[in-house]
Design a protein around this motif. Structure first.
Motif, PDB file in Angstrom:
ATOM      1  N   VAL A 166       0.844  -1.194   0.000  1.00 60.79           N
ATOM      2  CA  VAL A 166       0.000   0.000   0.000  1.00 60.79           C
ATOM      3  C   VAL A 166       0.883   1.249   0.000  1.00 60.79           C
ATOM      4  N   VAL A 167       0.575   2.183  -0.884  1.00 61.55           N
ATOM      5  CA  VAL A 167       1.248   3.488  -0.866  1.00 61.55           C
ATOM      6  C   VAL A 167       0.186   4.519  -0.494  1.00 61.55           C
ATOM      7  N   SER A 168       0.473   5.298   0.559  1.00 59.63           N
ATOM      8  CA  SER A 168      -0.558   6.156   1.130  1.00 59.63           C
ATOM      9  C   SER A 168      -0.070   7.592   1.206  1.00 59.63           C
ATOM     10  N   GLY A 169      -0.972   8.527   0.971  1.00 62.38           N
ATOM     11  CA  GLY A 169      -0.597   9.936   0.987  1.00 62.38           C
ATOM     12  C   GLY A 169      -1.379  10.727   2.015  1.00 62.38           C
ATOM     13  N   GLY A 170      -0.701  11.712   2.594  1.00 63.04           N
ATOM     14  CA  GLY A 170      -1.348  12.594   3.573  1.00 63.04           C
ATOM     15  C   GLY A 170      -1.380  14.019   3.070  1.00 63.04           C
ATOM     16  N   ARG A 171      -1.647  14.914   3.997  1.00 56.98           N
ATOM     17  CA  ARG A 171      -1.771  16.321   3.644  1.00 56.98           C
ATOM     18  C   ARG A 171      -0.466  16.881   3.072  1.00 56.98           C
ATOM     19  N   GLY A 172       0.640  16.207   3.401  1.00 53.74           N
ATOM     20  CA  GLY A 172       1.930  16.627   2.857  1.00 53.74           C
ATOM     21  C   GLY A 172       2.025  16.482   1.351  1.00 53.74           C
ATOM     22  N   MET A 173       1.040  15.826   0.721  1.00 59.18           N
ATOM     23  CA  MET A 173       1.023  15.697  -0.741  1.00 59.18           C
ATOM     24  C   MET A 173       0.506  16.981  -1.397  1.00 59.18           C
ATOM     25  N   GLN A 183       0.278  12.391  -8.771  1.00 61.38           N
ATOM     26  CA  GLN A 183       0.874  11.532  -9.790  1.00 61.38           C
ATOM     27  C   GLN A 183       2.124  10.764  -9.329  1.00 61.38           C
ATOM     28  N   PRO A 184       3.089  11.423  -8.662  1.00 64.17           N
ATOM     29  CA  PRO A 184       4.294  10.675  -8.253  1.00 64.17           C
ATOM     30  C   PRO A 184       3.955   9.493  -7.343  1.00 64.17           C
ATOM     31  N   LEU A 185       2.932   9.671  -6.501  1.00 64.18           N
ATOM     32  CA  LEU A 185       2.511   8.585  -5.600  1.00 64.18           C
ATOM     33  C   LEU A 185       1.855   7.466  -6.424  1.00 64.18           C
ATOM     34  N   LEU A 186       1.009   7.861  -7.378  1.00 62.22           N
ATOM     35  CA  LEU A 186       0.342   6.861  -8.225  1.00 62.22           C
ATOM     36  C   LEU A 186       1.374   6.093  -9.049  1.00 62.22           C
ATOM     37  N   ALA A 219       4.094   5.449   3.796  1.00 63.84           N
ATOM     38  CA  ALA A 219       3.354   6.656   4.148  1.00 63.84           C
ATOM     39  C   ALA A 219       4.088   7.887   3.609  1.00 63.84           C
ATOM     40  N   CYS A 220       3.409   8.656   2.764  1.00 61.48           N
ATOM     41  CA  CYS A 220       4.032   9.817   2.135  1.00 61.48           C
ATOM     42  C   CYS A 220       3.373  11.102   2.630  1.00 61.48           C
ATOM     43  N   GLY A 221       4.117  11.891   3.383  1.00 62.28           N
ATOM     44  CA  GLY A 221       3.551  13.158   3.860  1.00 62.28           C
ATOM     45  C   GLY A 221       2.390  12.966   4.813  1.00 62.28           C
ATOM     46  N   VAL A 244       8.610  14.637  -0.250  1.00 58.01           N
ATOM     47  CA  VAL A 244       8.009  13.520  -0.990  1.00 58.01           C
ATOM     48  C   VAL A 244       8.181  13.668  -2.503  1.00 58.01           C
ATOM     49  N   PHE A 245       8.154  14.916  -2.967  1.00 54.43           N
ATOM     50  CA  PHE A 245       8.195  15.118  -4.421  1.00 54.43           C
ATOM     51  C   PHE A 245       9.594  14.865  -4.987  1.00 54.43           C
ATOM     52  N   ASP A 246      10.566  14.868  -4.099  1.00 52.53           N
ATOM     53  CA  ASP A 246      11.929  14.549  -4.481  1.00 52.53           C
ATOM     54  C   ASP A 246      12.170  13.032  -4.328  1.00 52.53           C
ATOM     55  N   VAL A 247      11.618  12.465  -3.242  1.00 47.24           N
ATOM     56  CA  VAL A 247      11.898  11.065  -2.908  1.00 47.24           C
ATOM     57  C   VAL A 247      11.098  10.090  -3.779  1.00 47.24           C
ATOM     58  N   LEU A 248       9.810  10.392  -3.993  1.00 47.09           N
ATOM     59  CA  LEU A 248       8.954   9.427  -4.706  1.00 47.09           C
ATOM     60  C   LEU A 248       9.492   9.028  -6.083  1.00 47.09           C
TER      61      LEU A 248
END
Ligand SMILES: Cc1cc2nc3c(=O)[nH]c(=O)nc-3n(C[C@H](O)[C@H](O)[C@H](O)COP(=O)(O)OP(=O)(O)OC[C@H]3O[C@@H](n4cnc5c(N)ncnc54)[C@H](O)[C@@H]3O)c2cc1C
Lengths: 244, 320
Positions: B205-212, B219-222, B264-266, B306-310
């Motif tokens: 599972v890849v999950s995003g929070g408000r930090g997205m 898109q980077p998470l998807l 967990a991303c952001g 996250v936008f750098d790491v993903l």
């Protein structure tokens, strides 16, 4: 519209969980109790329905006297009267049996409650109540509107949702976004003090009991990976954690 | 003791969690000296249903009438009750899900059965019938005695490791006559995310929070989820803000997931969020704030944007 809302009284969601007496009792010391968050959604929707359609909202709690502040809060939010079945709510069937016994005598159009309690997470009381009353039950319901004798609902299903329609009476397990949690206002708090709260004795017995509690093992230390070398994480997930 | 396992179908296939339930049921039958019958309601081929045997079911009762293709809590519970009476089962096992909860609950009401959900281990039969279950959304466990004659056990996903064999189950068609009233409720519309990996069943599972920062930045998470074959999830504020659909919301008041890997991303890691993900086997946290509470619950952490790491993670997955 005659609505019954069943509420649980549960530890605040930020509570630190611990046990006493050789891990046989939940440690209530320092625990702040709240209306079950899902029940709180059900209550909010019930009050909205009463405001738009008229009728009454009764709250029912199966629990000991220490749940009364939560019952008073429900009255402050807009319920008209309350019933407390004076017993520790130890088991799903047992709790449902108390609710069904009270509901049988009163012919409610709607019986609302949360989809599950946040302490024992069983998620079955609505179904058992429905069966005991011979009334249809649905859960988890995330939207509810009433037209005459008819309910329109949205139910969450895995990976999506379904819209459905059914005739009253109904027993529903509720979740967000059925309504927004309501905060009692000053007038509500004042009038709640004098609203009727009837305490009744339980009947029947628990079908389950807890012998012992325990906590999960402590998590090991987190392994930090520098952002510049983020790709290394994927290698570790494959070779060390073996999840890829 | 005769054990009945109620299994769920998703687009004609037995759900993975249902295989876990079948395996659990077969172990319980072994311990109590009985056999396992599985009950499947809905549309599936005999070949697919035969796979219940791979996990220990001797027989599958298949209620495959087209009136049952659409899930129906009331009708399904009636079918389950018929199957209990036909098999004489004293133990009913299922994999916990919102549908299984609703269906088995009604059956438990009719049978006066004790129900215990989120069970994580095989029963202890040394004195009575005790099962260990997860409580407080994964924050603790309770060893619970079930004293009723008929018992309902809903197992927690990913808690039971299964062993697969090549045995096949005998599939028997199971038809019962249902009162028209059980079809009173009408499903008028079903909206399902198609193609994507089902979140409650997912291993990754890849999950995003408000930090997205907003739905337009997902898109980077998807991309990472797609590269991994993972399901996507989100925190409560993200679904409250309608950045992502509500069925992706995990946590205390959302879906409870137990994948092998949760990224967990952001997400800050509020206690209510952790309550829905703390049963994950491995947790990865990506957050630009080194003090984010989520790191305390993580196995691996990256302090960064996250936008750098993903994109780096996605590239590394593609290079595997
Ligand atoms: C009764 C109750 C029930 C609740 N139930 C749930 C629930 O089921 N699920 C749930 O999730 N919440 C739930 N909550 C809400 C919960 O308390 C938190 O408010 C919520 O989880 C916070 O979501 P978040 O982590 O996405 O947002 P935030 O707390 O705002 O965290 C955002 C994080 O992103 C990080 N960040 C920002 N920008 C970047 C970037 N560029 N790169 C990397 N990191 C970045 C920040 O450092 C921060 O840690 C509940 C609350 C209550 C009171």
């Amino acid at each position: 519209m005659k609505i019954l809302v069943c509420i649980s009284s549960v530890p605040d969601t930020t509570s630190k969980i611990s046990f006493t007496d050789g891990d046989t009792q939940f440690n209530k010391t320092g625990i702040q109790y709240i209306i079950g968050p899902y029940d709180d959604y059900a209550l909010a929707r019930a009050v909205e329905l009463k405001e738009s359609l008229g009728g009454t909202v009764t709250v029912l709690n199966v629990g000991l006297a220490d749940a009364e502040p939560q019952i008073r809060k429900a009255l402050a939010i807009g319920a008209d009267d309350a019933i407390r079945v004076d017993v520790e709510p130890t088991d799903s069937y047992f709790v449902a049996e108390q609710i069904a016994r009270i509901a049988k005598a009163e012919n409610y159009d709607l019986i609302l409650m949360g989809r599950e309690t946040t302490d024992y997470n069983s998620g079955v009381v609505h179904g058992i109540v429905g069966e005991l009353l011979g009334v249809a039950s649905f859960s988890p319901v995330m939207e509810l509107s009433i037209e005459g004798n008819h309910a329109k609902m949205t139910r969450e299903i895995e990976g999506g949702k379904e819209k459905l329609e059914a005739s009253l009476p109904l027993v529903l397990g509720c979740q967000e976004p059925i309504a927004e949690w309501k905060i009692p206002n000053m007038r509500g708090i004042m009038t709640a003090r004098t609203k009727p709260l009837k305490v009744v004795a339980p009947s029947g017995e628990s079908l389950t009991s807890i012998d012992k509690y325990n906590l999960p093992p402590a998590k090991g230390a987190v392994k930090m990976i520098p952002a510049e070398d983020a790709g290394q994480l994927i290698r570790l997930l494959q070779t060390e954690a073996k999840v890829l | 003791m005769s054990v009945l396992v109620y299994i769920e179908l998703a687009e004609g296939s037995i759900k993975k969690t249902s295989f876990e339930a079948i395996f659990y049921a077969s172990k319980v039958a072994e311990m109590t000296g009985g056999s396992v019958t599985a009950l499947a309601i809905g549309e599936a081929s005999a070949a697919e249903l035969g796979k219940a045997g791979n996990y220990g079911a001797a027989k599958v009762l298949h209620a495959g009438d087209s009136s049952l293709f659409q899930s129906n809590i009331i009708a399904y519970s009636k079918v389950l009750l018929e199957a209990v009476s036909k098999t004489g089962a004293k133990i009913i096992v299922t994999a916990k899900s919102s549908l299984a909860d609703a269906v088995t609950a009604r059956a438990a009401g009719a049978l006066k059965a004790g129900v215990v959900g989120n069970v994580t281990e095989l029963p202890d039969l040394s004195s009575g019938f005790k099962v260990k279950r997860s409580i407080f959304s994964g924050k603790a466990f309770a060893l619970t005695q079930i004293s009723s004659d008929i018992k309902v056990i809903a197992i927690k996903k990913n808690a039971i490791s299964t062993v697969e064999t090549s045995s096949e189950a005998a599939v028997e068609s199971f038809s019962i006559s249902l009162d028209a009233s059980v079809f009173d409720a009408k499903v008028t519309e079903t909206v399902k995310a198609s193609g994507a990996v089902s979140l409650p069943e997912a291993d990754l599972v890849v999950s995003g929070g408000r930090g997205m920062k907003g739905p337009e930045h997902w898109q980077p998470l998807l991309d990472l989820a797609e590269a991994l074959g993972a399901a996507t999830a989100c925190s409560k504020p993200v679904s409250d803000l309608d950045w992502r659909p509500h069925h992706e919301h995990v946590g205390q008041t959302g879906v409870k997931v137990a994948p092998n890997l949760y990224i967990a991303c952001g997400i800050s890691g509020a206690i209510q969020h952790l309550a829905g993900v703390n049963s994950s086997k491995v947790i990865v946290v990506i957050n630009k704030d080194p003090e984010a509470p989520f790191f305390k619950a993580a196995d691996y952490g990256i302090v960064g944007d996250v936008f750098d790491v993903l994109p780096k993670l996605t590239a590394a997955v593609k290079a595997l």
